[in-house]
Design a protein around this motif. Structure first.
Motif, PDB file in Angstrom:
ATOM      1  N   ILE A 195       0.725  -1.437  -0.107  1.00  0.00           N
ATOM      2  CA  ILE A 195       0.007  -0.009  -0.022  1.00  0.00           C
ATOM      3  C   ILE A 195       0.903   1.334  -0.060  1.00  0.00           C
ATOM      4  N   ALA A 196       2.063   1.351   0.186  1.00  0.00           N
ATOM      5  CA  ALA A 196       2.874   2.109   0.379  1.00  0.00           C
ATOM      6  C   ALA A 196       3.412   3.020  -0.963  1.00  0.00           C
ATOM      7  N   THR A 197       3.293   2.197  -1.976  1.00  0.00           N
ATOM      8  CA  THR A 197       3.497   2.841  -3.303  1.00  0.00           C
ATOM      9  C   THR A 197       2.382   2.562  -4.435  1.00  0.00           C
ATOM     10  N   LEU A 198       2.414   3.430  -5.341  1.00  0.00           N
ATOM     11  CA  LEU A 198       1.510   3.303  -6.558  1.00  0.00           C
ATOM     12  C   LEU A 198       1.515   1.918  -7.132  1.00  0.00           C
ATOM     13  N   ILE A 199       2.485   1.485  -7.337  1.00  0.00           N
ATOM     14  CA  ILE A 199       2.908   0.075  -7.939  1.00  0.00           C
ATOM     15  C   ILE A 199       2.913  -1.331  -7.090  1.00  0.00           C
ATOM     16  N   GLY A 200       2.845  -1.019  -5.723  1.00  0.00           N
ATOM     17  CA  GLY A 200       3.009  -1.854  -4.866  1.00  0.00           C
ATOM     18  C   GLY A 200       1.736  -2.946  -4.751  1.00  0.00           C
ATOM     19  N   THR A 201       0.622  -2.767  -5.160  1.00  0.00           N
ATOM     20  CA  THR A 201      -0.319  -3.650  -5.342  1.00  0.00           C
ATOM     21  C   THR A 201      -1.342  -3.279  -6.352  1.00  0.00           C
ATOM     22  N   PRO A 202      -1.966  -3.948  -6.888  1.00  0.00           N
ATOM     23  CA  PRO A 202      -3.112  -3.803  -8.048  1.00  0.00           C
ATOM     24  C   PRO A 202      -4.162  -2.779  -7.720  1.00  0.00           C
ATOM     25  N   PRO A 203      -4.858  -2.788  -6.567  1.00  0.00           N
ATOM     26  CA  PRO A 203      -5.799  -1.588  -6.113  1.00  0.00           C
ATOM     27  C   PRO A 203      -5.334  -0.383  -6.320  1.00  0.00           C
ATOM     28  N   ASN A 204      -3.904  -0.246  -5.947  1.00  0.00           N
ATOM     29  CA  ASN A 204      -3.341   1.285  -5.994  1.00  0.00           C
ATOM     30  C   ASN A 204      -3.365   1.869  -7.460  1.00  0.00           C
ATOM     31  N   LEU A 205      -2.838   0.845  -8.458  1.00  0.00           N
ATOM     32  CA  LEU A 205      -2.788   1.137  -9.978  1.00  0.00           C
ATOM     33  C   LEU A 205      -4.350   1.434 -10.539  1.00  0.00           C
ATOM     34  N   ILE A 206      -5.306   0.611 -10.079  1.00  0.00           N
ATOM     35  CA  ILE A 206      -6.872   0.635 -10.365  1.00  0.00           C
ATOM     36  C   ILE A 206      -7.143   2.041  -9.869  1.00  0.00           C
ATOM     37  N   PHE A 207      -6.991   2.429  -8.661  1.00  0.00           N
ATOM     38  CA  PHE A 207      -7.270   3.834  -8.221  1.00  0.00           C
ATOM     39  C   PHE A 207      -6.557   5.032  -9.157  1.00  0.00           C
ATOM     40  N   LYS A 222       0.899  11.862  -8.298  1.00  0.00           N
ATOM     41  CA  LYS A 222       2.279  11.557  -8.544  1.00  0.00           C
ATOM     42  C   LYS A 222       2.697  10.465  -7.586  1.00  0.00           C
ATOM     43  N   PHE A 223       3.682   9.700  -7.974  1.00  0.00           N
ATOM     44  CA  PHE A 223       4.385   8.654  -7.166  1.00  0.00           C
ATOM     45  C   PHE A 223       4.736   8.869  -5.847  1.00  0.00           C
ATOM     46  N   SER A 224       5.689  10.243  -5.909  1.00  0.00           N
ATOM     47  CA  SER A 224       6.074  10.608  -4.512  1.00  0.00           C
ATOM     48  C   SER A 224       4.942  10.987  -3.691  1.00  0.00           C
ATOM     49  N   GLU A 225       3.633  11.990  -4.433  1.00  0.00           N
ATOM     50  CA  GLU A 225       2.647  12.176  -3.476  1.00  0.00           C
ATOM     51  C   GLU A 225       2.018  10.913  -3.011  1.00  0.00           C
ATOM     52  N   TRP A 226       1.930   9.866  -3.514  1.00  0.00           N
ATOM     53  CA  TRP A 226       1.121   8.926  -2.839  1.00  0.00           C
ATOM     54  C   TRP A 226       2.232   8.324  -1.839  1.00  0.00           C
ATOM     55  N   MET A 227       3.397   8.266  -2.015  1.00  0.00           N
ATOM     56  CA  MET A 227       4.266   7.758  -0.713  1.00  0.00           C
ATOM     57  C   MET A 227       4.189   8.658   0.497  1.00  0.00           C
ATOM     58  N   ALA A 228       3.955   9.851   0.313  1.00  0.00           N
ATOM     59  CA  ALA A 228       3.814  10.983   1.441  1.00  0.00           C
ATOM     60  C   ALA A 228       2.838  10.372   2.490  1.00  0.00           C
ATOM     61  N   GLY A 432     -20.321  16.728  -3.314  1.00  0.00           N
ATOM     62  CA  GLY A 432     -19.540  17.758  -3.205  1.00  0.00           C
ATOM     63  C   GLY A 432     -18.240  17.474  -2.312  1.00  0.00           C
ATOM     64  N   ILE A 433     -17.876  16.240  -2.117  1.00  0.00           N
ATOM     65  CA  ILE A 433     -16.946  15.808  -1.363  1.00  0.00           C
ATOM     66  C   ILE A 433     -15.673  15.593  -2.271  1.00  0.00           C
ATOM     67  N   GLU A 434     -14.610  16.150  -1.677  1.00  0.00           N
ATOM     68  CA  GLU A 434     -13.501  16.061  -2.416  1.00  0.00           C
ATOM     69  C   GLU A 434     -13.001  14.545  -2.703  1.00  0.00           C
ATOM     70  N   PRO A 435     -12.904  14.229  -4.142  1.00  0.00           N
ATOM     71  CA  PRO A 435     -12.511  12.835  -4.376  1.00  0.00           C
ATOM     72  C   PRO A 435     -11.739  11.870  -3.739  1.00  0.00           C
ATOM     73  N   LEU A 436     -10.679  12.697  -3.506  1.00  0.00           N
ATOM     74  CA  LEU A 436      -9.368  11.811  -2.955  1.00  0.00           C
ATOM     75  C   LEU A 436      -9.636  11.566  -1.541  1.00  0.00           C
ATOM     76  N   THR A 437     -10.811  12.501  -0.798  1.00  0.00           N
ATOM     77  CA  THR A 437     -10.983  12.100   0.558  1.00  0.00           C
ATOM     78  C   THR A 437     -11.677  10.830   0.670  1.00  0.00           C
ATOM     79  N   ILE A 438     -12.309  10.335   0.138  1.00  0.00           N
ATOM     80  CA  ILE A 438     -13.172   9.054   0.147  1.00  0.00           C
ATOM     81  C   ILE A 438     -12.384   7.845  -1.024  1.00  0.00           C
ATOM     82  N   MET A 439     -11.973   8.281  -1.896  1.00  0.00           N
ATOM     83  CA  MET A 439     -11.457   6.949  -2.813  1.00  0.00           C
ATOM     84  C   MET A 439     -10.109   6.566  -2.363  1.00  0.00           C
ATOM     85  N   ILE A 440      -9.224   7.505  -1.712  1.00  0.00           N
ATOM     86  CA  ILE A 440      -7.939   6.794  -1.484  1.00  0.00           C
ATOM     87  C   ILE A 440      -7.994   6.035  -0.016  1.00  0.00           C
TER      88      ILE A 440
END
Length: 497
Positions: A195-207, A222-228, A432-440
């Motif tokens: 879950i730590a990186t974008l490529i670490g598991t399929p659900p992250n890439l699907i998102f 971005k890759f670095s933003e996800w890692m943050a 009206g919710i910020e998408p990242l708030t619920i999708m991530i």
């Protein structure tokens, strides 16, 4: 009838039930459900999605084969054109996965993965809890960059070899808690590291892809933003997992002191680092560096410019560009030893090792998501959930994440992510919710299934070692499921709300 034949017989009947159930539900939705004249195509997409979801859940048809359904039904039913559907099966997100997996193939081919794992284990000490923590760090770190399934398959033989030697020295019964804890630690840390990186598991890439489909005008994560936010969550979850396994559920005998020589012997069998290993390691670190520093990094007091700024069309470059470039490099670097003369780090035969079935699974999910958007089904579902705006956002996230964590124990996390993210995107738009708030948070939650062998591929892999019963996994997994939900909700509160 033998027990094995009974299992096969029951499995066949369950899959057959799912096959016909999927077709029946498809027909029922098509004939009897009415979303209104403006949403006829949405009804058809709902029918196709239901068919695919049932086949995925029951595994009536191979997952990759089910993923081909949109290529047939979407054009035939006039939902999405054949060219638009097909384009979803090979896009930048999928190439990011392919490039990352090719790098993983090189690591496995030249035994670099074993050297990394054993070196980390030797670093952490010889007591049972320290050895387990070393395995967790090694597994978690590797699975940040390559498939958590592949990582688990790589690390499991090393763990079993240590268990065999410990059981020989201390006895099977005395070593039981250590064996169970180590097996679960490998599985859980592979999942958590993913879950730590974008490529670490399929659900992250699907998102990553579905966010682009539903919000094409928004900047991509971005890759670095996800890692943050992914790395802190994974690190804290890893610590809690170690505590639960070694201090709460499976406390090992305090006199069970392991000899570092066991691990050192495993490492010595590999020998000195070869030219090929060094080359792959350089490519590995170079890839990680290029991913992290591709775009500008704003650290508050310091802003580090990204290397992509040197190109006139930096917006054309993304993380898949890096992954594919480094993967291609592995086919161009020659081997250094005489025995491998005229060969390269990777050859054409290695391409066959890429899990193309997972690539098709990704493509089917992305095509389905495109159907949700183009047909208006996503918008329709979001409107139906508009009443949820009355709930505080944090409560909404808690409810959805709890449902997702426990349902993912019985369903493919890849399939579940594919089905639920378009719905959440629509919900975010309508409320009206910020998408990242619920999708991530939901993307994280899908991966946090620790209770059952079918919850995640790493769970199934360690369960196949015959060192665990289902109850062994449930005892620790239920606690970790609850901890995972709390941590995801807290992450949402501090990062996204």
């Amino acid at each position: 009838m033998s027990n094995l034949n009974k299992v096969r017989f029951n499995s066949f009947h369950i899959k057959s039930l799912g096959f016909f159930l999927g077709i029946m539900l498809f027909i029922l939705i098509w004939l009897f459900i009415d979303f209104g004249p403006d949403y006829y195509k949405a009804k058809l997409v709902a029918a196709v999605a239901t068919l695919m979801a049932v086949w995925w859940i029951f595994e009536s048809v191979p997952l990759a084969a089910t993923s081909l359904v949109p290529l047939i039904l979407f054009p035939s039913l006039g939902i999405v054109s054949a060219s638009d559907s097909a384009s979803e099966y090979m896009n930048s997100t999928i190439m990011l996965f392919v490039g990352g997996f090719i790098i993983a193939i090189a690591m496995e081919k030249w035994n670099l993965h074993k050297r990394i794992a054993l070196s980390v284990i030797l670093f952490f000490g010889s007591s049972p809890s320290k050895i387990i923590f070393g395995f967790m760090v090694a597994s978690g770190f590797i699975s940040m960059w390559i498939s958590n399934t592949a990582t688990c398959l790589m690390v499991l033989p090393i763990g079993l070899s240590i268990i065999y030697k410990v059981e020989t020295e201390f006895g099977v019964e005395r070593s039981s808690n250590f064996s169970k804890s180590l097996m679960l630690a490998i599985a859980y840390s592979c999942t958590i590291g993913g879950i730590a990186t974008l490529i670490g598991t399929p659900p992250n890439l699907i998102f990553h892809r579905m966010y682009k489909i539903n919000f094409p005008n928004e900047p991509m994560i971005k890759f670095s933003e996800w890692m943050a936010f992914g790395v802190p969550l994974a690190a804290v979850m890893m610590i809690f997992t170690w505590i639960v396994l070694t201090k709460v559920v499976y406390r090992s005998d305090c006199n069970l002191v392991l000899d570092k020589n066991i691990v050192r012997e495993e490492k010595n069998k590999i020998g000195k680092m070869t030219y090929e290993e060094k080359s792959v390691l350089i490519v590995f670190f170079l890839t990680a560096f290029l991913w992290v520093f591709r775009s500008d990094l704003d650290l508050g007091a310091i802003k580090i410019p990204g290397w992509s700024n040197i190109f006139p069309s930096m917006a054309f470059i993304d993380d898949s560009t890096v992954a594919v470039s480094m993967a291609l490099l592995l086919f161009l670097i020659p081997c250094g030893s005489i025995t491998h003369k005229h060969n390269f780090l990777l050859k054409h035969d290695d391409i066959a090792k890429v899990p193309w079935d997972i690539v098709l699974l990704f493509g089917g999910g992305f095509a389905l998501a495109e159907g949700f958007v183009q047909s208006g089904l996503s918008k329709l579902i979001g409107q139906e959930f508009s009443g949820l705006t009355q709930l505080p956002v944090i409560v909404l996230i808690l409810i959805i994440c709890t449902i997702v964590v426990f349902t993912s124990e019985l369903t493919s996390n890849t399939a579940q992510t594919t089905i639920i993210l378009p719905v959440l995107a629509s919900l975010a738009i309508e409320t009206g919710i910020e998408p990242l708030t619920i999708m991530i948070p939901v993307t994280f939650s899908v991966s946090l299934a620790f209770m059952l062998p079918v919850g995640t591929p790493p769970n199934a892999i360690v369960f196949s070692s015959h060192r665990l019963s289902v109850w062994d996994m449930v005892k620790a997994g239920f606690i970790l499921n609850l901890i995972g939900i709390v941590l995801v909700v807290l992450l949402s509160y501090f990062f996204f709300i």
